[in-house]
Design an enzyme around this catalytic site. Structure first.
Site, PDB file in Angstrom:
ATOM      1  CD  GLN A  75      -2.852   5.264  -8.112  1.00 11.41           C
ATOM      2  OE1 GLN A  75      -2.872   4.130  -9.293  1.00 11.41           O
ATOM      3  NE2 GLN A  75      -1.986   6.205  -9.384  1.00 11.41           N
ATOM      4  CB  SER A  76     -10.248   2.801  -8.242  1.00  6.82           C
ATOM      5  OG  SER A  76     -10.579   1.299  -8.701  1.00  6.82           O
ATOM      6  CG  ASN A  77      -6.184  -1.641  -5.848  1.00  6.35           C
ATOM      7  OD1 ASN A  77      -4.932  -0.967  -6.105  1.00  6.35           O
ATOM      8  ND2 ASN A  77      -6.476  -1.301  -4.302  1.00  6.35           N
ATOM      9  CB  ALA A  79     -10.599   0.999 -11.678  1.00  2.00           C
TER      10      ALA A  79
END
Length: 336
Positions: A75-77, A79
């Site tokens: 859940q990378s912001n 990315a």
């Protein structure tokens, strides 16, 4: 300090607001709490990475890149915002997502930031927890070079001296806002992970001679490692700006008591903080970074860490899209 000599593209809606959190301050009994709304940077629902990507994207263009590669947790912001930047620049984007939580929840693995990654047209591939993500990106970059592409590799969180310039600029922006508002900032608090945001703020405030301390609330690493990562990057950032050896070890402080069982894993304090800020200020935090950062801030206020008549600024680094990856863990009441 001359940021104008570093290539930069316009992605963010700046300056972001610096607002009082009056109801939360009253509830806690002081100090005066403020929030720097870097969830309002604009690109892909906002977030701190947009400031970094203004410099990283410009560097990619300068180097003739046609493809962007980066990595992060599921859940990378970072990315998500990188995928949006690549779409805006007309570049391909490849995201390598590391499974740091071991969750098999479909919402976590397919919703929230992951859904947006795919919406922006990025190629998304998973890697197991503990993988050497730097090596994984370089292996992909080499394959793309062999296919005639020109990849530009961005480290996790956009956290290198080029990306950290975004938060050197944020320090300058905050000081200008505080000056026009008559605000005397006693401390700046934010969630710290990949180190770029804190390193940029530390380098920026130090270069400007502000004397403002920055407190990072850790979300992943133990304190010694987190502080060393930030210190090293702050030094490299200052050197990149031609400022020399201005960063001292004492300039870097992190409190890593609010990580809980691990990165991206929920804690009762995080859930309470996300809920409290939503219901007192109408502001959405996220489960991974700002929720734990705010948990730390609230706890330290209650412990008397800050003077009651002081002004403390919390930097909201964005990430509310990640809430949709945790729907069953926030323990919210159902319909009546």
């Amino acid at each position: 300090m001359n940021l104008a000599r570093h290539p930069r593209i316009s992605l963010a809606h700046l300056p972001t607001p610096l607002e009082p959190m009056k109801r939360l301050s009253e509830l806690l009994g002081g100090p005066r709490l403020w929030i720097k709304r870097d969830d309002c940077t604009g690109l892909s629902s906002g977030g701190n990475k947009t400031r970094k990507l203004e410099f990283l994207g410009a560097d990619a263009i300068t180097r003739g890149a046609d493809t962007i590669i980066t990595q992060g947790a599921t859940q990378s912001n970072h990315a998500r915002q990188t995928a949006a930047m690549a779409a805006k620049l007309g570049m391909e984007c490849h995201l390598l997502l590391e499974d740091r939580t071991g969750s098999d929840d479909p919402s976590y693995n397919l919703n929230g930031n992951v859904l947006l990654d795919r919406l922006y047209g990025a190629t998304v591939s998973k890697r197991p927890g503990g993988a050497d993500m730097t090596m994984e990106m370089e292996k992909l970059a080499e394959r793309l070079r062999q296919d005639g592409r020109k990849p530009y590799v961005i480290p996790g969180g956009g956290s290198n001296p080029v990306g950290a310039l975004g938060y050197v600029n944020a320090a300058l922006e905050m000081l200008y806002q505080a000056g026009t508002m008559g605000l005397n900032i006693a401390t700046v608090v934010h969630a710290t992970g990949s180190a770029g945001t804190q390193a940029g703020l530390v380098a920026g405030f130090k270069a400007l001679g502000s004397g403002i301390p920055v407190l990072g609330i850790g979300v992943r690493a133990p304190r010694d490692r987190q502080e060393q990562n930030v210190f090293d990057l702050a030094q490299r950032t200052a050197d990149h700006m031609g400022l020399g050896d201005i960063i001292e070890r004492s300039d870097v402080v992190a409190d890593c008591d609010y990580v809980g069982p691990g990165y991206g894993l929920t804690t009762p304090g995080m859930i309470d903080a996300v809920t409290l800020v939503a219901r007192t200020e109408g502001i959405l935090l996220d489960p991974v970074y700002t929720g734990k950062g705010m948990d730390g801030l609230i706890s330290l206020v209650r412990k008397g860490r800050f003077k009651q008549d002081s002004d403390v600024v919390f930097v909201h680094t964005g990430g509310s899209a990640g809430l949709f990856g945790y729907p069953d863990q926030l323990d919210l009441p159902g319909y009546i």
